[in-house]
Design a protein around this motif. Structure first.
Motif, mmCIF file in Angstrom:
data_model
loop_
_atom_site.group_PDB
_atom_site.id
_atom_site.type_symbol
_atom_site.label_atom_id
_atom_site.label_comp_id
_atom_site.label_asym_id
_atom_site.label_seq_id
_atom_site.Cartn_x
_atom_site.Cartn_y
_atom_site.Cartn_z
ATOM 1 N N ASP A 1 0.854 -1.188 0.000
ATOM 2 C CA ASP A 1 0.000 0.000 0.000
ATOM 3 C C ASP A 1 0.894 1.243 0.000
ATOM 4 O OD1 ASP A 1 -1.531 2.265 0.909
ATOM 5 O OD2 ASP A 1 -3.062 0.889 1.648
ATOM 6 N N VAL A 2 0.899 1.959 -1.122
ATOM 7 C CA VAL A 2 1.815 3.091 -1.288
ATOM 8 C C VAL A 2 1.609 4.148 -0.213
ATOM 9 C CG1 VAL A 2 2.552 4.960 -2.819
ATOM 10 C CG2 VAL A 2 1.945 2.724 -3.782
ATOM 11 N N VAL A 3 0.355 4.505 0.043
ATOM 12 C CA VAL A 3 0.061 5.556 1.028
ATOM 13 C C VAL A 3 0.547 5.142 2.409
ATOM 14 C CG1 VAL A 3 -1.762 6.860 2.181
ATOM 15 C CG2 VAL A 3 -1.891 6.439 -0.288
ATOM 16 N N PHE A 4 0.260 3.916 2.782
ATOM 17 C CA PHE A 4 0.651 3.435 4.106
ATOM 18 C C PHE A 4 2.170 3.308 4.205
ATOM 19 C CE2 PHE A 4 0.781 0.505 7.718
ATOM 20 C CZ PHE A 4 -0.152 1.102 8.548
ATOM 21 N N ARG A 5 2.801 2.861 3.109
ATOM 22 C CA ARG A 5 4.270 2.737 3.099
ATOM 23 C C ARG A 5 4.920 4.101 3.282
ATOM 24 N NH1 ARG A 5 4.880 0.401 -1.573
ATOM 25 N NH2 ARG A 5 5.735 2.129 -2.773
ATOM 26 N N GLU A 6 4.401 5.102 2.591
ATOM 27 C CA GLU A 6 4.963 6.451 2.722
ATOM 28 C C GLU A 6 4.758 7.005 4.126
ATOM 29 O OE1 GLU A 6 3.229 8.764 -0.397
ATOM 30 O OE2 GLU A 6 4.546 7.926 -1.954
ATOM 31 N N LEU A 7 3.627 6.663 4.743
ATOM 32 C CA LEU A 7 3.377 7.092 6.118
ATOM 33 C C LEU A 7 4.439 6.506 7.057
ATOM 34 C CD1 LEU A 7 1.662 8.274 8.437
ATOM 35 C CD2 LEU A 7 0.309 6.158 8.371
ATOM 36 N N ILE A 8 4.699 5.210 6.924
ATOM 37 C CA ILE A 8 5.703 4.566 7.776
ATOM 38 C C ILE A 8 7.092 5.163 7.525
ATOM 39 C CG2 ILE A 8 6.851 2.383 8.343
ATOM 40 C CD1 ILE A 8 4.250 0.965 7.589
ATOM 41 N N CYS A 9 7.403 5.414 6.246
ATOM 42 C CA CYS A 9 8.697 6.020 5.908
ATOM 43 C C CYS A 9 8.843 7.392 6.567
ATOM 44 C CB CYS A 9 8.852 6.141 4.400
ATOM 45 S SG CYS A 9 9.152 4.580 3.551
ATOM 46 N N ASP A 10 7.782 8.180 6.544
ATOM 47 C CA ASP A 10 7.823 9.501 7.172
ATOM 48 C C ASP A 10 8.084 9.396 8.671
ATOM 49 O OD1 ASP A 10 7.423 10.846 4.816
ATOM 50 O OD2 ASP A 10 5.253 11.073 5.075
ATOM 51 N N ILE A 11 7.417 8.440 9.315
ATOM 52 C CA ILE A 11 7.620 8.246 10.752
ATOM 53 C C ILE A 11 9.058 7.834 11.032
ATOM 54 C CG2 ILE A 11 6.972 6.850 12.755
ATOM 55 C CD1 ILE A 11 4.166 6.612 11.526
ATOM 56 N N VAL A 12 9.558 6.906 10.231
ATOM 57 C CA VAL A 12 10.925 6.415 10.406
ATOM 58 C C VAL A 12 11.935 7.551 10.253
ATOM 59 C CG1 VAL A 12 12.702 4.990 9.292
ATOM 60 C CG2 VAL A 12 10.454 4.011 9.812
ATOM 61 N N ARG A 13 11.710 8.406 9.250
ATOM 62 C CA ARG A 13 12.614 9.555 9.048
ATOM 63 C C ARG A 13 12.567 10.514 10.236
ATOM 64 N NH1 ARG A 13 10.121 9.547 3.921
ATOM 65 N NH2 ARG A 13 11.440 8.612 2.300
ATOM 66 N N LYS A 14 11.348 10.782 10.738
ATOM 67 C CA LYS A 14 11.205 11.704 11.857
ATOM 68 C C LYS A 14 11.905 11.190 13.112
ATOM 69 C CE LYS A 14 6.865 13.820 10.331
ATOM 70 N NZ LYS A 14 5.390 13.927 10.557
ATOM 71 N N GLU A 15 12.014 9.865 13.217
ATOM 72 C CA GLU A 15 12.708 9.279 14.361
ATOM 73 C C GLU A 15 14.225 9.247 14.155
ATOM 74 O OE1 GLU A 15 11.222 8.338 17.355
ATOM 75 O OE2 GLU A 15 9.614 9.471 16.385
ATOM 76 N N GLY A 16 14.672 9.708 12.970
ATOM 77 C CA GLY A 16 16.100 9.815 12.713
ATOM 78 C C GLY A 16 16.735 8.618 12.029
ATOM 79 N N TYR A 17 15.908 7.739 11.458
ATOM 80 C CA TYR A 17 16.418 6.545 10.804
ATOM 81 C C TYR A 17 16.256 6.664 9.286
ATOM 82 C CZ TYR A 17 15.258 5.244 15.599
ATOM 83 O OH TYR A 17 15.103 5.241 16.962
ATOM 84 N N THR A 18 16.903 5.751 8.563
ATOM 85 C CA THR A 18 16.863 5.774 7.104
ATOM 86 C C THR A 18 15.937 4.690 6.579
ATOM 87 O OG1 THR A 18 19.147 6.577 7.003
ATOM 88 C CG2 THR A 18 18.240 5.589 4.989
ATOM 89 N N PRO A 19 14.806 5.067 5.927
ATOM 90 C CA PRO A 19 13.896 4.055 5.384
ATOM 91 C C PRO A 19 14.315 3.616 3.980
ATOM 92 C CG PRO A 19 12.931 6.230 5.101
ATOM 93 C CD PRO A 19 14.266 6.433 5.782
ATOM 94 N N ILE A 20 14.140 2.334 3.710
ATOM 95 C CA ILE A 20 14.355 1.780 2.374
ATOM 96 C C ILE A 20 13.073 1.040 2.007
ATOM 97 C CG2 ILE A 20 15.716 0.186 0.976
ATOM 98 C CD1 ILE A 20 18.052 0.751 2.906
ATOM 99 N N GLU A 21 12.520 1.335 0.845
ATOM 100 C CA GLU A 21 11.185 0.855 0.490
ATOM 101 C C GLU A 21 11.195 -0.382 -0.401
ATOM 102 O OE1 GLU A 21 8.339 3.953 -0.667
ATOM 103 O OE2 GLU A 21 9.909 5.436 -0.249
#
Length: 228
Positions: free
Chosen positions: A11-31
């Motif tokens: 789910d693109v929308v949900f994946r982008e939401l998780i990526c945003d959260i991960v970035r805000k916590e200071g980590y690097t997301p890979i999709e």
């Protein structure tokens, strides 16, 4: 410390939401958009620290991805399930997932569980030796080569850590024997060659880091060279 998190969610929308959260916590997301891509990315890279896997994905679902990865690695895995998907939740935990989060989830719950695992990872990283594509957790005596866990016996582990701690130095067979086997060892010096041959084989591609220096002994170069 840079923490890389592989997020497998179709789910693109949900994946982008998780990526945003991960970035805000200071980590690097890979999709990854499906299970196959998740497996390809994980085994194609050697530095994924954590996986977040949705259960329902095309090609390979989250459980299939988890089983594939658990055959080679014990990297932490969080599975995402539907709120009433207790069967897959339990099955995923039995197959080696470290935690599960039900969708839709609370932002605070998600970040709390994510950060709990990352804190544990950071603690382990303090005790790590990293060279080239080899990572060693000294506390657990765990060796990872090219993102795959390598099973070494005590002598092989001692031999590898001795090489790494003396990188770029030529070590004679006598030096290796005295340090790894001890000064009172009465066996054949050729046992060094035998153990190094076995160690190279277990390290697969990373075995090339152990160089034979003709007439002198061995040297460890923990990096890739184009002309090797």
């Amino acid at each position: 410390m840079d923490i890389k998190i592989l997020i497998a969610e179709d789910d693109v929308v949900f994946r982008e939401l998780i990526c945003d959260i991960v970035r805000k916590e200071g980590y690097t997301p890979i999709e990854a958009c499906d299970g196959k891509e998740a497996i390809d990315i994980f085994f194609g890279l050697n530095d994924i620290d954590l996986l977040i896997l949705d259960i329902m994905m095309p090609i390979y679902d989250g459980i299939e991805v988890l089983k594939e990865i658990r055959e080679k690695s014990d990297v932490p895995v969080i599975i995402l399930t539907a709120l009433d998907d207790e069967k897959n939740e339990v099955f995923g935990l039995e197959k080696g997932a470290d935690d599960y989060i039900a969708k839709p989830f609370s932002y605070k719950v998600f970040t709390a569980r994510l950060n709990k695992i990352v804190r544990k990872l950071n603690k382990e990283k303090v005790n790590e030796i990293v060279t080239g594509n080899i990572r060693i957790n000294q506390e657990k005596h765990k060796v990872i080569a090219n993102n795959l866990q390598v099973k070494l016996n005590n002598k092989e582990y001692s031999l590898l850590t001795y090489f790494i701690k003396n990188s770029e130095r030529i070590l004679s067979r006598d030096q290796i024997l005295n340090k790894v086997w001890g000064y009172d060892f009465c066996g054949d010096i050729r046992t060094v060659d035998t153990h190094i041959k076995t160690l190279r084989a277990k390290l697969l591609e990373c075995g090339k880091y152990i160089k034979t220096v003709r007439g002198s002994g061995y040297m460890f170069e923990g990096k890739d060279h184009e002309n090797n």
